[in-house]
Design an enzyme around this catalytic site. Structure first.
Site, PDB file in Angstrom:
ATOM      1  N   LYS A  46       0.878  -1.175   0.000  1.00 53.10           N
ATOM      2  CA  LYS A  46       0.000   0.000   0.000  1.00 53.10           C
ATOM      3  C   LYS A  46       0.919   1.230   0.000  1.00 53.10           C
ATOM      4  O   LYS A  46       1.977   1.225   0.640  1.00 53.10           O
ATOM      5  CB  LYS A  46      -0.875  -0.076   1.268  1.00 53.10           C
ATOM      6  CG  LYS A  46      -1.762   1.103   1.513  1.00 53.10           C
ATOM      7  CD  LYS A  46      -3.073   1.036   0.758  1.00 53.10           C
ATOM      8  CE  LYS A  46      -3.801   2.373   0.929  1.00 53.10           C
ATOM      9  NZ  LYS A  46      -4.774   2.636  -0.128  1.00 53.10           N
ATOM     10  N   CYS A 154      -2.754   8.187  -7.849  1.00 54.29           N
ATOM     11  CA  CYS A 154      -3.931   8.188  -6.980  1.00 54.29           C
ATOM     12  C   CYS A 154      -4.892   9.294  -7.443  1.00 54.29           C
ATOM     13  O   CYS A 154      -4.500  10.457  -7.555  1.00 54.29           O
ATOM     14  CB  CYS A 154      -3.536   8.396  -5.526  1.00 54.29           C
ATOM     15  SG  CYS A 154      -4.975   8.292  -4.444  1.00 54.29           S
ATOM     16  N   LYS A 191       3.923   4.288 -11.506  1.00 53.06           N
ATOM     17  CA  LYS A 191       2.509   3.959 -11.752  1.00 53.06           C
ATOM     18  C   LYS A 191       1.788   5.230 -12.186  1.00 53.06           C
ATOM     19  O   LYS A 191       1.639   6.174 -11.408  1.00 53.06           O
ATOM     20  CB  LYS A 191       1.878   3.375 -10.482  1.00 53.06           C
ATOM     21  CG  LYS A 191       0.451   2.883 -10.683  1.00 53.06           C
ATOM     22  CD  LYS A 191       0.005   2.072  -9.480  1.00 53.06           C
ATOM     23  CE  LYS A 191      -1.429   1.631  -9.550  1.00 53.06           C
ATOM     24  NZ  LYS A 191      -1.835   0.845  -8.371  1.00 53.06           N
TER      25      LYS A 191
END
Ligand SMILES: Cc1cc2nc3c(=O)[nH]c(=O)nc-3n(C[C@H](O)[C@H](O)[C@H](O)COP(=O)(O)O)c2cc1C
Length: 375
Positions: A46, A154, A191
């Protein structure tokens, strides 16, 4: 003879190309160890940051289901419905780096041959924020993390200089990646957010900053539906909702479209595919487009939190696939990776029927539009 599922990706050897992605399945030491025991080739923790994190009140994730007959879509749990997607507005890990450091150390001590990638995130607005990236990188690699995944993806952050806001800016992608590469002794993956016009631009930025691989996709920005009875959003706090992230089956084709743009633009680079994978057939799409590993979140969350059945199906599915294609000489992922990458072409290059067979738009006998009027 059992198949060889192992892969080498960005210089790291994995028992198999299937990883748990950065999300609730990898939010704790216990989960990560259970995931390794279950057979996952690797995990991405995470996302770890330095700023305090306080999540919204109430649930942070729910699952949208569709009724097979009526097509109704709702988060209500009910029999006979099929999973459509996950929806979340969870932030990054609410545990501090000091909480994570001894845990990464213990996990790697107990599982030296399993791959642990640490997902990290900081801001980008000033020198101090850029130093945060380096602090995080040094902290996790000193404890034995095998690689770094930089979270530029995110979709819901409190700060404007973080997450997908970095991933929407080619120059920031390059700058921040370079800052981490300057101190990293392990491979660095980036990412990227799928929420951008031309993801190839941001991938170019990350590669120019030295990224060893691109990971895609994170969840897609989305809203929860409004309940037609109560007229309330299906996920809200005191009546209010905000944009959150869509994952699961609904995003598989969306994520593949983003991935194919990047694997075509950078055929010699490394890519890890995420989005909507729950079995080998899904993962195969990413491999055939050129990915060297894939990652899973939603399907694992719904399967005992870390996906023991999902990983069993993925590895069994890949073994069966290799066996089925043994006559082609395929022994490992490398033998079939990327073989459909170049079949995606501009629409203008897709063959049209010969003019003798084609009357569309000019023939009064043809029905208007797609649907025939019932007689
Ligand atoms: C509840 C939840 C929390 C997540 N948290 C993170 C995170 O902290 N860092 C990150 O990079 N991705 C995060 N993700 C995104 C997943 O890693 C993954 O990219 C996304 O869910 C798409 O994969 P899926 O279709 O298998 O769910 C989260 C996803 C969910 C559903």
């Amino acid at each position: 003879m059992s198949s060889d599922l192992s892969v080498e990706f960005t210089g790291i050897r994995f028992d198999n190309p299937f990883l748990l992605s950065s999300a609730p399945p990898t939010e704790s030491e216990g989960n990560i160890m259970r995931a390794f025991d279950a057979g996952w080739g690797g995990v991405v923790t995470k996302t770890i940051g330095l700023h305090p994190v306080v999540n919204v009140k109430g649930p942070k994730t729910k699952f949208l289901r569709t009724d097979v007959d009526s097509g109704a879509l709702s988060m209500r749990k009910r029999p006979g419905s099929a999973l459509h997607s996950s929806w979340n507005w969870e932030l990054i890990s609410d545990k501090t780096i000091d909480w994570w450091v001894p845990r990464i150390h213990r996990i790697k001590k107990q599982y030296p041959n399993k791959v642990l990638i640490a997902s990290i995130m900081a801001g980008s607005e000033d020198e101090r924020e850029l130093e945060h990236w380096q602090t995080l990188t040094k902290a996790v690699q000193e404890e034995g993390a095998d690689g770094i995944e930089m979270n530029f993806s995110c979709p819901h952050m409190d700060r404007e200089d973080m997450g997908s806001n970095i991933g929407k800016n080619e120059r920031l992608c390059a700058t921040v990646t370079r800052v981490v590469k300057d101190v990293a002794k392990v491979p660095v993956w980036v990412k990227l957010t799928p929420s951008t016009t031309d993801i190839v631009a941001e991938a170019r930025g990350a590669f120019s900053g030295g990224a060893d691989a691109i990971v895609s996709s994170n969840t897609f920005p989305s809203l929860t539906l409004i309940d037609p009875e109560t007229l309330e959003f299906e996920m809200s706090v005191e009546g209010y909702t905000s944009s959150g992230g869509l994952g699961g089956p609904a995003i598989l084709p969306l994520s593949l479209a983003k991935m194919s743009q990047m694997t075509q633009a950078f055929p010699d680079k490394s890519f890890s595919g995420i989005g909507g994978i729950s079995n080998f057939d899904h993962a195969l799409n990413y491999f055939l487009l050129g990915c060297g590993t894939v990652q899973v979140c939603t399907a694992a969350m719904l399967d005992h939190a870390v996906g023991p059945n999902v990983i069993r199906e993925l590895t069994q599915g890949m073994s069966d696939f290799l066996e089925r294609h043994a006559d082609r000489g395929w022994k490992t992922l490398e033998d079939f990776r990327g073989i459909r990458r170049d079949r995606i072409v501009p629409q203008s290059q897709i063959k049209r029927p010969d003019s003798a067979d084609y009357h569309g738009g000019h023939d009064a006998e043809e029905p208007e539009g797609y649907a025939r009027v019932p007689s």
